[in-house]
Design a protein around this motif. Structure first.
Motif, PDB file in Angstrom:
ATOM      1  N   LEU A 174      26.970 -27.379  -4.298  1.00 57.02           N
ATOM      2  CA  LEU A 174      28.021 -26.554  -4.875  1.00 57.02           C
ATOM      3  C   LEU A 174      29.181 -26.341  -3.908  1.00 57.02           C
ATOM      4  N   ARG A 175      28.953 -26.704  -2.643  1.00 58.33           N
ATOM      5  CA  ARG A 175      30.037 -26.588  -1.657  1.00 58.33           C
ATOM      6  C   ARG A 175      31.079 -27.687  -1.822  1.00 58.33           C
ATOM      7  N   LYS A 176      30.766 -28.697  -2.600  1.00 61.37           N
ATOM      8  CA  LYS A 176      31.717 -29.781  -2.847  1.00 61.37           C
ATOM      9  C   LYS A 176      32.756 -29.264  -3.848  1.00 61.37           C
ATOM     10  N   ALA A 177      33.696 -28.456  -3.351  1.00 57.87           N
ATOM     11  CA  ALA A 177      34.617 -27.718  -4.220  1.00 57.87           C
ATOM     12  C   ALA A 177      35.436 -28.602  -5.164  1.00 57.87           C
ATOM     13  N   PRO A 178      36.081 -29.690  -4.694  1.00 59.76           N
ATOM     14  CA  PRO A 178      36.908 -30.485  -5.617  1.00 59.76           C
ATOM     15  C   PRO A 178      36.110 -31.053  -6.786  1.00 59.76           C
ATOM     16  N   VAL A 217      33.687 -28.257 -13.708  1.00 57.35           N
ATOM     17  CA  VAL A 217      33.790 -27.000 -14.464  1.00 57.35           C
ATOM     18  C   VAL A 217      34.988 -27.054 -15.411  1.00 57.35           C
ATOM     19  N   LYS A 218      36.103 -27.572 -14.936  1.00 54.46           N
ATOM     20  CA  LYS A 218      37.311 -27.668 -15.759  1.00 54.46           C
ATOM     21  C   LYS A 218      37.074 -28.547 -16.982  1.00 54.46           C
ATOM     22  N   SER A 223      33.960 -29.223 -18.271  1.00 55.73           N
ATOM     23  CA  SER A 223      32.811 -28.747 -19.046  1.00 55.73           C
ATOM     24  C   SER A 223      33.102 -27.504 -19.878  1.00 55.73           C
ATOM     25  N   LEU A 246      24.419 -26.128 -11.347  1.00 48.82           N
ATOM     26  CA  LEU A 246      25.130 -25.260 -12.280  1.00 48.82           C
ATOM     27  C   LEU A 246      24.283 -24.943 -13.511  1.00 48.82           C
ATOM     28  N   MET A 250      33.213 -29.941  -7.946  1.00 49.74           N
ATOM     29  CA  MET A 250      32.694 -28.862  -8.771  1.00 49.74           C
ATOM     30  C   MET A 250      33.790 -28.308  -9.681  1.00 49.74           C
ATOM     31  N   SER A 251      34.980 -28.101  -9.134  1.00 47.06           N
ATOM     32  CA  SER A 251      36.070 -27.555  -9.954  1.00 47.06           C
ATOM     33  C   SER A 251      36.468 -28.538 -11.055  1.00 47.06           C
ATOM     34  N   GLU A 252      36.433 -29.830 -10.741  1.00 43.00           N
ATOM     35  CA  GLU A 252      36.740 -30.844 -11.750  1.00 43.00           C
ATOM     36  C   GLU A 252      35.699 -30.832 -12.867  1.00 43.00           C
TER      37      GLU A 252
END
Length: 333
Positions: A5-9, A15-16, A18, A321, A11-13
């Motif tokens: 989950l620390r892989k921010a880019p 989540v955006k 999903s 997630l 993860m944000s991609e």
């Protein structure tokens, strides 16, 4: 322990991508939930109909849905490989359209032909409960090609990274269903059949909008009748991807159908209670389903971009997630 989950880019991609899929999935279940809400005012026999039919329809349509997911995977991989190769994207979109159209007609025929045998096997109580359920089931399956029209749009646009357009179309259709349900059920006094026809009209509108977008090509990918001729290698690959997923999902759907058959033997009050519980459970399942679809799309895109390591990382992030969301849902339940 390494926390993906620390892989921010990434993860944000994910989540955006999903979140709109989660919302679209939730809106799909809202058709049945809205029907159940209004039918509940008519009594336990009426509210039993959507509960029974949802388990039967889920089992029958699972193969068609799996092929839609296979098309999404192929489109996302092609899009990741070369987003400017419009000819390839249009070709895949057209093949997905043909396959899902054929599957929708097969599902329609199966539902109509098997309605009485399935309701008998599932021990639906005779009398008004059986009558309501049969009415709701036949109209629901008449609307199946329209449902597949929505699935085609979702599969194609999500494959090229657009998960918002299908969401907005679904939102409009659900709002229309909410408006039509009480009119058809109470004003026109159509009762259970009215709820089913309200859903039919809402799906007809959303399917019409979906087809307009796909055939016009206003979202970057276009369905072309000139590309409808079945392409054996493409269909073989779609089958190779879709069939295992279909069999896996069908086992789960069959299990719920069997349980529903047992529940039906206890009468409409128990059927209604279990139906309400299943709807609550389906809401908690939405995040996991949305994330898993988002993972499939992103993995396809990363593989198309030749980024296999990032594809693996997306899977790990997705698992984390889903675990978090399921834990929250189980705690609340």
């Amino acid at each position: 322990m390494n926390n993906p989950l620390r892989k921010a880019p990434l993860m944000s991609e994910l989540v955006k991508l999903s979140l709109p899929i989660m919302a679209s999935n939730l809106l799909q279940t809202m058709y049945n939930m809205v029907d159940a809400y209004f039918l509940g005012k008519l009594g336990k026999e009426a509210i039993s109909a959507p509960s029974i039919v949802s388990n039967i329809s889920n089992f029958i349509i699972v193969f068609g849905v799996a092929f839609s997911v296979a098309g999404t995977t192929m489109l996302s991989q092609s899009y990741g490989n070369n987003p400017k190769n419009k000819e390839r994207l249009d070709f895949l979109a057209s093949q997905v359209f043909v396959v899902n159209t054929v599957m929708s007609l097969l599902v329609l025929m199966a539902g109509i032909v098997l309605a009485h045998p399935l309701l008998t096997v599932m021990r639906v109580p005779s009398g008004i409960t059986y009558q309501y359920t049969y009415q709701y089931m036949t109209i629901t399956f008449l609307a199946m090609p329209l449902l597949f029209g929505d699935l085609i749009l979702r599969g194609i646009l999500q494959g090229v990274g657009d998960s918002l357009t299908p969401l907005f179309i679904q939102l409009g259709a659900v709002i229309l269903n909410v408006i039509l349900d009480p009119i058809f059920i109470f004003v026109f006094k159509m009762e259970v059949a009215g709820a089913a026809w309200a859903t039919f009209i809402a799906r007809l509108v959303s399917c019409g909008v979906s087809f307009y977008i796909l055939f016009k090509g206003s979202k970057g990918v276009k369905v072309r009748p000139s590309l409808f001729k079945p392409h054996k290698p493409t269909l073989s690959l779609m089958t190779k991807i879709g069939l295992p997923a279909a069999f896996g999902q069908s086992i789960s759907s069959l299990g719920f159908a069997v349980i529903q058959g047992v529940v039906n033997s206890f009468g409409p009050a128990v059927i209604a209670a279990v139906g309400v519980g299943n709807r609550v459970q389906s809401i908690f399942n939405m995040p996991g389903q949305g994330i898993s679809q988002g993972v499939a799309i992103m993995v396809g895109k990363k593989l198309g971009e030749k980024e296999s390591k990032e594809a693996e990382e997306v899977v790990r992030i997705g698992l984390w997630l889903i675990g978090i969301f399921i834990a929250i849902g189980m705690t609340l339940a």
